[in-house]
Design a protein around this motif. Sequence first.
Motif, short mmCIF file in Angstrom:
data_model
loop_
_atom_site.label_atom_id
_atom_site.label_comp_id
_atom_site.label_asym_id
_atom_site.label_seq_id
_atom_site.Cartn_x
_atom_site.Cartn_y
_atom_site.Cartn_z
N ILE A 1 68.57 52.44 53.52
CA ILE A 1 69.99 52.65 53.45
C ILE A 1 70.30 53.78 53.77
O ILE A 1 70.01 55.11 53.84
CB ILE A 1 70.50 53.00 51.53
CG1 ILE A 1 69.70 51.59 51.03
CG2 ILE A 1 71.56 53.31 51.32
CD1 ILE A 1 69.29 51.76 49.70
N ARG B 1 73.53 56.45 55.28
CA ARG B 1 74.97 57.30 54.93
C ARG B 1 75.62 58.42 55.84
O ARG B 1 74.84 59.30 56.45
CB ARG B 1 75.20 57.38 53.25
CG ARG B 1 76.66 57.33 53.08
CD ARG B 1 76.98 58.00 51.60
NE ARG B 1 76.03 59.13 51.39
CZ ARG B 1 76.65 59.97 50.60
NH1 ARG B 1 77.56 59.21 49.25
NH2 ARG B 1 75.91 60.79 49.99
N GLU C 1 69.13 57.74 52.19
CA GLU C 1 69.20 57.16 50.68
C GLU C 1 68.50 57.03 50.14
O GLU C 1 67.78 55.24 50.81
CB GLU C 1 70.75 57.24 50.80
CG GLU C 1 71.90 57.61 51.37
CD GLU C 1 71.83 59.76 51.00
OE1 GLU C 1 71.44 59.51 49.99
OE2 GLU C 1 72.63 60.40 51.94
N ASP C 2 68.20 56.60 49.02
CA ASP C 2 67.46 56.49 48.09
C ASP C 2 67.93 55.31 47.48
O ASP C 2 67.74 53.89 46.28
CB ASP C 2 66.32 56.96 46.90
CG ASP C 2 65.98 58.08 47.92
OD1 ASP C 2 64.73 57.69 49.32
OD2 ASP C 2 65.26 58.89 47.95
N ASN C 3 69.22 55.56 46.70
CA ASN C 3 70.56 54.63 46.33
C ASN C 3 71.75 54.37 46.69
O ASN C 3 71.92 54.60 47.76
CB ASN C 3 70.76 55.34 44.66
CG ASN C 3 69.67 55.74 44.08
OD1 ASN C 3 68.96 54.61 43.44
ND2 ASN C 3 69.19 56.58 43.13
N PHE C 4 72.34 53.05 46.39
CA PHE C 4 73.69 52.57 46.23
C PHE C 4 74.42 53.56 46.70
O PHE C 4 74.86 53.15 45.06
CB PHE C 4 73.82 51.32 46.43
CG PHE C 4 72.93 50.40 46.52
CD1 PHE C 4 72.41 49.84 47.09
CD2 PHE C 4 72.87 48.79 45.17
CE1 PHE C 4 70.46 49.17 48.20
CE2 PHE C 4 71.27 47.85 45.64
CZ PHE C 4 70.41 48.00 47.60
N GLU C 5 75.28 53.75 47.22
CA GLU C 5 76.52 54.91 47.57
C GLU C 5 77.67 54.39 48.07
O GLU C 5 77.24 53.62 48.89
CB GLU C 5 76.18 56.30 47.10
CG GLU C 5 75.49 57.07 46.20
CD GLU C 5 74.98 58.17 46.90
OE1 GLU C 5 75.79 58.80 47.74
OE2 GLU C 5 73.58 59.05 46.53
N CYS D 1 78.05 54.14 51.56
CA CYS D 1 76.90 53.66 52.87
C CYS D 1 76.07 52.12 53.51
O CYS D 1 77.72 51.24 53.61
CB CYS D 1 75.65 53.90 51.24
SG CYS D 1 75.12 54.76 50.31
N ILE E 1 73.33 49.28 54.36
CA ILE E 1 72.60 48.69 54.00
C ILE E 1 71.96 48.19 54.97
O ILE E 1 72.33 47.27 54.72
CB ILE E 1 72.18 48.21 52.40
CG1 ILE E 1 73.37 48.96 51.97
CG2 ILE E 1 71.17 47.62 51.64
CD1 ILE E 1 73.52 48.12 50.17
N GLU F 1 64.87 41.78 47.28
CA GLU F 1 65.13 42.90 47.75
C GLU F 1 66.86 42.09 47.65
O GLU F 1 68.06 42.60 47.86
CB GLU F 1 65.44 43.93 49.46
CG GLU F 1 64.03 44.27 48.63
CD GLU F 1 63.55 44.77 51.22
OE1 GLU F 1 62.49 45.78 51.36
OE2 GLU F 1 63.00 43.91 51.76
N LYS G 1 67.99 42.38 44.18
CA LYS G 1 68.93 43.68 44.39
C LYS G 1 70.32 43.86 44.76
O LYS G 1 71.45 44.49 43.92
CB LYS G 1 67.47 44.53 44.60
CG LYS G 1 68.20 46.23 44.37
CD LYS G 1 66.86 46.82 44.36
CE LYS G 1 67.39 48.26 44.43
NZ LYS G 1 66.82 49.60 45.00
N SER H 1 74.07 44.25 42.40
CA SER H 1 74.70 45.36 42.90
C SER H 1 75.68 45.31 43.38
O SER H 1 77.23 46.03 42.85
CB SER H 1 73.40 46.56 43.68
OG SER H 1 72.17 46.68 43.17
#
Length: 313
Positions: free
Chosen positions: A4, A6, A15-19, A22, A24, A33, A36, A40
């Motif tokens: 990920i 950004r 990044e570690d999370n979806f924001e 971003c 991916i 994956e 997920k 999301s």
Amino acid sequence: MMKIYRTKDQQLTREDNFEEGCWICMTAPSQEEIRKVATSLDIEPADLQAALDAEESARISLEDGYTLILVDIPSQEKGSGEGVYTTIPLGILLTQQMIVTVCSVETPVLADFAACRVRGFSTRKKMRFVYQILYRAASIYQLELRLIDRRRQAIEMNLSGTLRDKDLMELHRLESTLVYFATSLRANNTVMDRLTRYKRLEQYPDDRELLDDVIVELRQAIEMTSIYRDDIKGTRELFSSILDNRLNNAMKYLTSVTLIMAVPTVISGLYGMNVNADSMPFVSSGSAFGIVCGIILLVCAGAAWALHRNHML
């Protein structure tokens, strides 16, 4: 594998999370994956898996809440020689908040973005990012096409030497690569034509100019593919002509040698006939064998000179 990214303050960060905003990047993702990301972002898992199917064709699809773009990119075949490639799908999914790319292998098309080697790249400007990916793919097509042509030229330089079976096989593989390229580039061009007509996709003012550049590069790659296919076809026909010419020369040489070898066979056959020996020339001479051999040599030499003068030996 999933990463990920950004863009923050013109710097690309992990990044570690979806924001929101971003990118991916999914390379040969696992089923976990895929589930997920699909859950999301509210994306159909089949659309994420489409790029993992080598037989999937290039297309663009407008779905509820996201857009799926599939294009073909070049990929070198494992264990093959220089200039031998195939094409694989690259999936680009655009949502309202972020962009997702899916590919079955690591590709230089995306590697330059992850390494921050592309000017003006931002994960927030999704359509510009898409056009930059397509521009990069078209540029790599052109680069690989030039490598294919250089390999063809290297093979062509060996025509004056020993013609090898592996050169003919390599020409066939290069021609097959160009067939894949031609098919994929035409499909990508169709996707680009549809992108120019879609109003749903948000674009920045400079995006249109970049889109025009992508179309120009893509059409140039299509033209290069057509030219190089004709060049390889001409080289293959030249190979065939040279082989035919060498075979004709070999047959002509062997025919000439056979004619020369027929002379002593005829003369020795005459002396071996069951007839009255007194009627044969030189039989009463003690040097008959040497005289006959001398005559044979003279006749053979005369025949060889006549054949050589007529470019048959």
